[in-house]
Design a protein around this motif. Structure first.
Motif, short mmCIF file in Angstrom:
data_model
loop_
_atom_site.label_atom_id
_atom_site.label_comp_id
_atom_site.label_asym_id
_atom_site.label_seq_id
_atom_site.Cartn_x
_atom_site.Cartn_y
_atom_site.Cartn_z
N GLY A 234 0.79 -1.22 0.00
CA GLY A 234 0.00 0.00 0.00
C GLY A 234 0.82 1.27 0.00
N ARG A 235 2.11 1.18 -0.42
CA ARG A 235 3.00 2.35 -0.40
C ARG A 235 3.23 2.94 -1.78
NH1 ARG A 235 7.98 -0.35 2.29
NH2 ARG A 235 8.94 1.68 1.81
N PHE A 236 2.66 2.29 -2.80
CA PHE A 236 2.77 2.84 -4.16
C PHE A 236 1.47 2.57 -4.90
CE2 PHE A 236 4.37 3.65 -8.40
CZ PHE A 236 5.33 4.64 -8.18
N ARG A 237 0.97 3.62 -5.55
CA ARG A 237 -0.33 3.53 -6.22
C ARG A 237 -0.23 2.62 -7.44
NH1 ARG A 237 -4.09 8.07 -5.30
NH2 ARG A 237 -4.98 7.39 -7.29
N GLU A 238 -1.20 1.73 -7.57
CA GLU A 238 -1.22 0.81 -8.69
C GLU A 238 -1.46 1.55 -10.00
OE1 GLU A 238 -3.46 -3.36 -10.06
OE2 GLU A 238 -3.91 -2.42 -8.12
N ASP A 239 -2.37 2.54 -9.99
CA ASP A 239 -2.66 3.27 -11.23
C ASP A 239 -1.44 4.07 -11.70
OD1 ASP A 239 -2.82 4.97 -9.07
OD2 ASP A 239 -4.85 5.70 -9.49
N LEU A 240 -0.66 4.62 -10.76
CA LEU A 240 0.55 5.34 -11.15
C LEU A 240 1.60 4.37 -11.69
CD1 LEU A 240 2.23 7.92 -11.28
CD2 LEU A 240 2.94 7.52 -8.91
N TYR A 241 1.68 3.18 -11.08
CA TYR A 241 2.64 2.18 -11.56
C TYR A 241 2.42 1.88 -13.04
CZ TYR A 241 4.65 -2.44 -12.35
OH TYR A 241 5.34 -3.50 -12.88
N TYR A 242 1.17 1.64 -13.44
CA TYR A 242 0.89 1.30 -14.83
C TYR A 242 1.09 2.51 -15.76
CZ TYR A 242 -0.82 -3.20 -13.23
OH TYR A 242 -0.91 -4.45 -12.67
N ARG A 243 0.99 3.71 -15.19
CA ARG A 243 1.19 4.91 -16.00
C ARG A 243 2.67 5.15 -16.29
NH1 ARG A 243 -1.87 7.93 -19.30
NH2 ARG A 243 -3.62 7.68 -17.86
N ILE A 244 3.57 4.86 -15.32
CA ILE A 244 4.99 5.16 -15.52
C ILE A 244 5.77 3.95 -16.03
CG2 ILE A 244 4.94 6.88 -13.68
CD1 ILE A 244 6.44 4.91 -11.90
N ASN A 245 5.15 2.77 -16.04
CA ASN A 245 5.85 1.53 -16.37
C ASN A 245 5.63 1.13 -17.83
OD1 ASN A 245 7.52 -0.61 -15.16
ND2 ASN A 245 5.85 -1.96 -15.80
N VAL A 246 5.43 2.10 -18.71
CA VAL A 246 5.13 1.80 -20.12
C VAL A 246 6.34 1.15 -20.78
CG1 VAL A 246 4.43 2.76 -22.33
CG2 VAL A 246 3.50 3.71 -20.21
N ILE A 247 7.52 1.74 -20.62
CA ILE A 247 8.75 1.17 -21.19
C ILE A 247 9.71 0.89 -20.03
CG2 ILE A 247 10.66 1.45 -22.81
CD1 ILE A 247 9.01 3.47 -24.33
N PRO A 248 9.72 -0.35 -19.53
CA PRO A 248 10.66 -0.66 -18.43
C PRO A 248 12.03 -1.06 -18.97
CG PRO A 248 9.17 -2.50 -18.83
CD PRO A 248 8.80 -1.44 -19.83
N ILE A 249 13.08 -0.54 -18.33
CA ILE A 249 14.45 -0.88 -18.67
C ILE A 249 15.13 -1.40 -17.40
CG2 ILE A 249 16.70 0.01 -19.42
CD1 ILE A 249 15.22 2.06 -21.10
N HIS A 250 15.63 -2.62 -17.45
CA HIS A 250 16.26 -3.24 -16.28
C HIS A 250 17.78 -3.25 -16.46
CE1 HIS A 250 12.49 -4.83 -14.50
NE2 HIS A 250 12.08 -4.83 -15.77
#
Length: 470
Positions: free
Chosen positions: A298-314
């Motif tokens: 509950g420390r990070f918003r799920e909707d924000l995660y999907y908004r910023i995680n469009v192009i993940p680079i590891h």
């Protein structure tokens, strides 16, 4: 109107010039010099005046002569020399880089004399060489946009970075501390159509929660106590370019909600104001946290995660690309040599083997720190095993008993290294971070992790108040 003045006055005025001045006869004899020319060449006025101008040795001069087959000085052929770079040999044999200008003047008797000026540009040339080497490093074949590596795990990464740069979609960079997330953000910006715009960097973890919204979105005068004037936020400053939010996993939930709205609606509102301001910004974020775990807690918003995680680079940790360590060591030695000007050639085979055996919990940043540490101890020649920090201990990787206690051993050594750095820096956290080769935020986190804040402050002098900046 220039007043009539004595010859003595003009001599004093010429001696105040920062540029070296030489007056030469058509036969190549030095007629006069100023004080700056004495300083540049190392010769006294008495050693120069009356002697051939060939005494001032530069690689762009053809001295005149009076007999035999020789070439005439270019100045007396063309009548001028404009902004010519040259290397001048001093009396002691050292080199000075100068910018040379010259012109012919005729006296009342009709005789021509050459007037030459020499501007010392040694520091400028040194800076140009550093810039050239850094550009060469940025474009070297063993890397990509300043990210050094040619291991199998890195080549697909370079391709992904290049592809992500062409998109306007939000990109997030995952990686442990010290893996080079900021380098990747810089590469994405430089390769993107937004490269003409700004790249604004924000370390979320370094800003207090009460100040974060003001830093990101700006505020108007009177919005809160101490807001004596309106301020532009980082998003507004990044308009037309990119904004890089490092340590985005540390963002408070209240700010996460506002960031989500910014990404959805492409507008911001300054703190204390309700006037929407449209922005054109591409978001690049980075974190060393597990955002999935943070969402579950509950420390990070799920909707924000999907908004910023469009192009993940590891980004892989250094222990997963050890083939790149020799390349990285070579580049960091070259960088440290430029900074320190020490005659260090490279690294011995034995020392390199120790580096290859280490597990690198601090990743590339730790490797940079190790090379800088070695440069403190090594004076010339090659870096040897005895020049490496105690943490670089391959025995701990081969012994079963040591392997079991490896985590505890590393923590003890890391704790002692932090304390030592704080003592050396006199409590100044910024200086301690520089000594360790880490960011101030990382140092603050490590002090907190090992519960060293109070202990470090007790062991340093009471007058080290500058260390309380956190």
């Amino acid at each position: 109107m220039i007043p009539k003045t004595s010859e003595k006055f003009w001599e004093k005025m010429v001696d105040t010039m920062m540029e070296g001045l030489v007056v030469v006869s058509s036969r190549g004899t030095i007629l006069a010099v100023n004080r700056a020319m004495e300083e540049i060449t190392g010769y006294s006025r008495a050693e120069l005046v009356g002697h051939p101008c060939s005494l001032i040795k530069t690689d762009s001069c053809i001295a005149p002569c009076t007999s035999g087959r020789c070439k005439t000085c270019e100045l007396f052929q063309t009548g001028f020399v404009r902004r010519r770079k040259a290397a001048l040999v001093k009396k002691d044999g050292g080199l000075v880089h100068v910018l040379k200008n010259a012109v012919l003047l005729k006296g009342d008797d009709g005789q021509a004399v050459g007037v030459e000026t020499f501007t010392d540009i040694t520091e400028v040339v040194a800076q140009e060489r550093v810039i050239y080497r850094l550009r060469r490093e940025l474009n070297r074949e063993d890397g990509f946009q300043g990210i050094i590596g040619r291991s199998p795990v890195m080549m697909p990464l370079f391709s992904l970075i290049a592809s992500a740069a062409q998109s306007d979609a939000p990109t997030i960079i995952y990686g442990e501390s010290g893996t080079g997330k900021e380098l990747v953000a810089g590469a994405i910006h430089r390769l993107s159509p937004r490269r003409q715009g700004p790249l604004i960097k924000v370390n979320v973890a370094a800003l207090h929660e009460s100040l974060l919204e003001s830093e990101l979105f700006g505020h108007v005068k009177g919005a809160f106590t101490g807001a004596d004037r309106s301020r532009l936020g980082r998003f507004e400053a990044a308009d037309g370019g990119d904004i890089f939010l490092d340590e985005v996993g540390d963002m408070p939930l209240s700010t996460q909600a506002k960031l989500l709205r910014v990404l959805q609606e492409k507008i911001i509102e300054r703190v204390g104001d309700h006037q929407p301001i449209p922005i054109n910004v591409r978001l690049i974020s980075a974190t060393n946290k597990n955002l999935g775990q943070l969402m579950a807690e509950g420390r990070f918003r799920e909707d924000l995660y999907y908004r910023i995680n469009v192009i993940p680079i590891h980004l892989p940790p250094l222990r997963e690309r050890k083939e790149d360590i020799p390349l990285l060591v070579e580049a960091f030695i070259e960088r440290a040599r430029l900074k320190s000007k020490k005659p260090i050639k490279g690294i011995s085979k034995e020392a390199l083997e120790k580096l290859l055996a280490h597990q690198w919990p601090g990743n590339v940043r730790e490797l940079i720190n190790v090379i800088e540490y070695a440069f403190v101890l090594c004076q010339e020649g090659n870096i040897l095993p005895e020049h490496l920090p105690q943490l670089i201990n391959p025995k701990s990787l081969h012994s079963t008993s040591t392997r079991k206690n490896g985590g505890r051993l590393f923590q003890e050594q890391a704790r002692e290294l932090l304390l030592k750095a704080m003592r050396t820096a006199g409590g100044n956290k910024a200086e301690a971070a520089r000594i360790l080769g880490v960011s101030r935020v990382t140092l603050w986190k490590k002090l907190k992790k090992y519960n060293l804040q109070l202990e470090a402050e007790e062991e340093i002098s009471d007058d080290a108040e500058e260390g309380n900046e956190f």
